[in-house]
Design an enzyme around this catalytic site. Structure first.
Site, PDB file in Angstrom:
ATOM      1  CB  SER A 434     -17.096  14.397 -29.890  1.00  0.00           C
ATOM      2  OG  SER A 434     -18.491  14.352 -29.743  1.00  0.00           O
ATOM      3  CG  HIS A 455     -12.892  15.302 -31.817  1.00  0.00           C
ATOM      4  ND1 HIS A 455     -12.632  14.344 -30.880  1.00  0.00           N
ATOM      5  CD2 HIS A 455     -13.755  16.179 -31.227  1.00  0.00           C
ATOM      6  CE1 HIS A 455     -13.292  14.624 -29.763  1.00  0.00           C
ATOM      7  NE2 HIS A 455     -13.974  15.728 -29.952  1.00  0.00           N
ATOM      8  CD  GLU A 467      -9.555  11.937 -31.041  1.00  0.00           C
ATOM      9  OE1 GLU A 467      -9.225  10.803 -30.690  1.00  0.00           O
ATOM     10  OE2 GLU A 467     -10.716  12.363 -30.917  1.00  0.00           O
ATOM     11  CG  ASN A 505     -14.908  11.615 -26.737  1.00  0.00           C
ATOM     12  OD1 ASN A 505     -14.564  12.095 -25.665  1.00  0.00           O
ATOM     13  ND2 ASN A 505     -15.407  12.368 -27.703  1.00  0.00           N
TER      14      ASN A 505
END
Length: 728
Positions: A434, A455, A467, A505
């Protein structure tokens, strides 16, 4: 030939027992699907006039020459049409109603042969005919409320008269596709047959209608007359439905309830009056911000899907996958792969971890079986696609590996290096990380070109986004294979470039930074949660942190602080410990140990339910260095500006390629409110200049996290926007 156009042909032919029949066929040239653009609707009008002028006809069949019937209106035209204002929208609807009514009023029986998807305007076309026959593999539905509008081409009026108010409300407010068996059950279609028998069945219905065995005029009278409900039945049907649907849709999505009101207001009216009620409601919704943003999202989603499809064309198929690490995440990845048909090895170093991963997958399959989505046999078959193992014995035959071990660069690096020596030279290695840099993880690999990030978001089976992270040395082939595998798993992959936190993130943590600063200045975290939930987020920031886990948030926050020290160094904002760090130090990790900003109890379904916790409130009070009060508007600005600015920076830095992909990633990955369109559409809606002014004002007090970029300032001065003005 009665009529020949670019999308529609009408041919005439003699049929045994049926007489002289016209067949109107949709077959849009140079397209794989049929859709009702303004040009196609104009053709339909011409075709119907040609049919009306033809003498001696005994019936009409409406059919499609493609694998689908009609997928709906051409949504790419919606923004342009809606921007013309209420008068133009009303004119368009009046024009379509005239064409559809002309089909409904033809002086002979009519039938639609539904061979594939018939959605939105395509479904409304089928409702104009007296009868409908449907392929057993076809689907029928009116998804307009998902775009913030309602069926405006007669769908609300005709469907309620055809299948009853209750069923029509369920179909329209829910906006879902309906299988042939469900359509037959409620009376939306008259027959369901295998696809190869569809044409014969349609002509058979016309023959029976012409022979007097089927009373098409009675059918037509029922469909064009008022709904047969007395006042008490109406009140029970509509008032109960409005309350239930309003609760499900929420305050930000008015279309489902508006559709019920349209059916209710038009229930006792003639066709013309009921259609006028429908048209007025459609125009009102079409001019709303919600419809504008949801239509924009649909188009952004098409951009993402198209890009994914282009990658997929270049990729070799993934026939055998593997996941390293068999915890909840590994089990979720294994379940998703197996459920969509790609066999997967699940490798761990401990038996109990494998047991946990299998338990997670089995639990998810069992839920599918409970809902009737899978039979016991199908469940067993899919579960057999997961093969647990303690060794690398079969890894020589694996096409793609997903590493899903603990979020630690040394551990991940060692595991990836180890597995690289045991797989084929062409095997793609991916890391479900992540935050950890893909370039950093690639340092110890001998074939970094075969490595990228993959991800997944937790819970894997529910979150649509994956992702796919391209490192400096990642090859196009590795990206293409990973995108193809994600799509095969039923996910929406978005390709991004490597940086701390990647896209989602990296954007999320400035939002948490805004939250930390608010709390430090005295804001009540529970109030902040309520404000952001009212704004449209599925959960407020404190609640979201509890779901993410405080240990995960602290680790990711450290990665962000290292990568972007000026903006994200120290989430407390003033050098003090943040509320997140205080929670972590007091072992309040969130839902994973039932205490964080809130305490958690199990509800009746065994799911965690948040409750107020005085201990948490006292801990957060200790973080506050001042005691300011904030309006709801100030809280929204303090939370949203850093998130939107970081999205802008990711676009400017080339982390994400297009505004559409950036916005879809936030909606699919962290639940950005869809009706607001995404971070960049949110800026466009406010106006870039107004957003820059707001951000610059906050930056004077709160620092670099709120500072607009130079390029954004230039956009503001030039009157530019992220999406073309023609789409607004």
């Amino acid at each position: 030939m009665i009529y020949q156009g670019n999308a529609i042909t009408v041919a005439r032919g003699l049929r045994d027992g049926g007489g002289d029949i016209a067949t109107l066929t949709f077959d849009l040239k140079d397209e794989s699907i049929n859709k009702l653009s303004s040009a196609v609707v104009a053709e339909l009008g011409e075709a119907v006039k040609a049919i009306e002028a033809e003498s001696g006809l005994n019936g009409l069949v409406i059919a499609s020459a493609k694998d689908v019937f009609i997928v709906g209106a051409d949504i790419t035209e919606f923004h342009g049409m809606f921007s013309k204002g209420e008068g133009q929208i009303a004119e368009m609807l009046e024009h379509v109603h005239a064409i559809f009514n002309a089909i409904e009023d033809l002086p002979f029986p009519t039938v639609t042969a539904i061979n594939g998807l018939a959605l939105g305007g395509g479904c409304e076309v089928t409702l104009t005919t007296d009868f409908r026959v449907m392929s057993d593999s076809a689907k029928l539905g009116l998804p307009e409320t998902k775009l913030g509008i309602l069926p405006g081409w007669g769908g609300c009026v005709r469907l309620s008269r055809l299948i009853g108010a209750d069923n029509a409300i369920e179909w329209i407010a829910g906006g879902s596709d309906n299988r042939a068996s469900a359509a037959l059950k409620v009376g939306a279609v008259d027959a369901v047959v295998p696809n190869d028998q569809l044409e014969a069945a349609a002509f058979d219905i016309l023959a029976r209608a012409n022979a007097g065995d089927l009373d098409y005029q009675a059918r037509r009278a029922e469909k064009t007359g008022p709904l047969k409900l007395n006042p008490i039945e109406q009140m029970m049907a509509f008032e109960t439905a409005k309350g239930y649907v309003a609760g499900k849709a929420g305050p930000h999505y008015p279309a489902p309830v508006e559709a019920i009101k349209v059916i209710q207001k038009g229930a006792g009216e003639s066709r013309a009056r009921a259609q006028a009620i429908e048209a007025k409601a459609f125009a009102k919704l079409a001019l709303s911000d919600v419809a504008f943003h949801l239509v924009g999202l649909f188009m952004s989603d098409q951009v993402v899907k198209k890009k994914g499809g282009q990658y997929e064309k270049q990729a070799r198929p993934i026939k055998q996958a593997a996941v390293l690490g068999a915890g909840i995440m590994g089990g979720g990845i294994a379940y998703q792969s197996a459920s969509k048909g790609t066999p997967i090895l699940m490798k761990d170093i401990k038996d109990d971890a494998l047991a946990l991963g299998l338990k997670e997958a089995r639990k998810l399959f069992a839920k599918q079986a409970e809902r009737g989505k899978l039979s016991t046999e199908q469940m067993a078959e899919k579960l057999a696609n997961i093969r647990p193992t303690l060794s690398y014995g079969d890894f020589g035959h694996v096409d793609l590996v997903v590493e899903a071990v603990v979020e630690n660069p040394k551990v991940k690096g060692a595991v990836l290096s180890e597995v690289e020596g045991l797989v084929g030279e062409d095997t793609i290695l991916t890391s479900n990380t992540s935050t950890i840099s893909i370039d950093r993880l690639a340092e110890n690999l001998t074939r970094p070109e075969n490595f990228c990030g993959m991800h997944f978001f937790n819970p894997v089976h529910r979150m649509p986004l994956v992702e796919v992270i391209r490192g400096e040395k990642t090859s196009d082939a590795a990206v293409a294979a990973t995108v193809a595998y994600a799509r095969a798993m039923g996910k929406t992959p978005i390709v991004v470039n490597d940086c701390p936190g990647f896209l989602v993130n990296r954007v999320l943590f400035p939002y948490f930074g805004g939250f930390s600063q608010l709390v430090e200045q005295g804001a009540d975290f529970q109030h902040v949660d309520r404000v952001m939930e009212k704004f449209g987020w599925p959960m407020g920031p404190a609640y979201l942190l509890d779901v993410v886990g405080m240990d995960t948030a602290v680790h990711a926050g450290e990665v962000m602080a290292e990568g972007f020290p000026e903006r994200m160094g120290g989430m407390g904002g003033g050098g003090t410990k943040s509320a997140i760090q205080v929670m972590f130090e007091n072992e309040r990790l969130g839902q994973k140990n039932a205490k964080g900003f809130y305490a958690y109890e199990e509800d009746r379904k065994g799911k965690p339910k948040k409750v107020r916790d005085e201990a948490a409130i006292e801990l957060v009070k200790g973080v506050a260095t001042s005691h300011k009060t904030f309006t709801d508007e100030q809280i929204v600005a303090r939370m949203m500006v850093p998130l939107c600015l970081e999205t802008v920076r990711c676009l400017e830095d080339g982390i994400v390629a297009t505004p559409a992909e950036a916005d879809m990633a936030l909606i699919y990955g962290i639940g950005f409110p869809p009706f607001r369109g995404g971070a960049l559409r949110y800026i466009d809606a406010m106006g870039v200049a107004a957003f820059v002014e707001l951000a610059a004002g906050l930056a004077e007090e709160l620092g670099p996290l709120y500072a607009p970029t130079d390029k954004l300032r230039q956009m503001a001065e030039a009157g530019e926007r992220f999406y073309p003005a023609a789409q607004h």
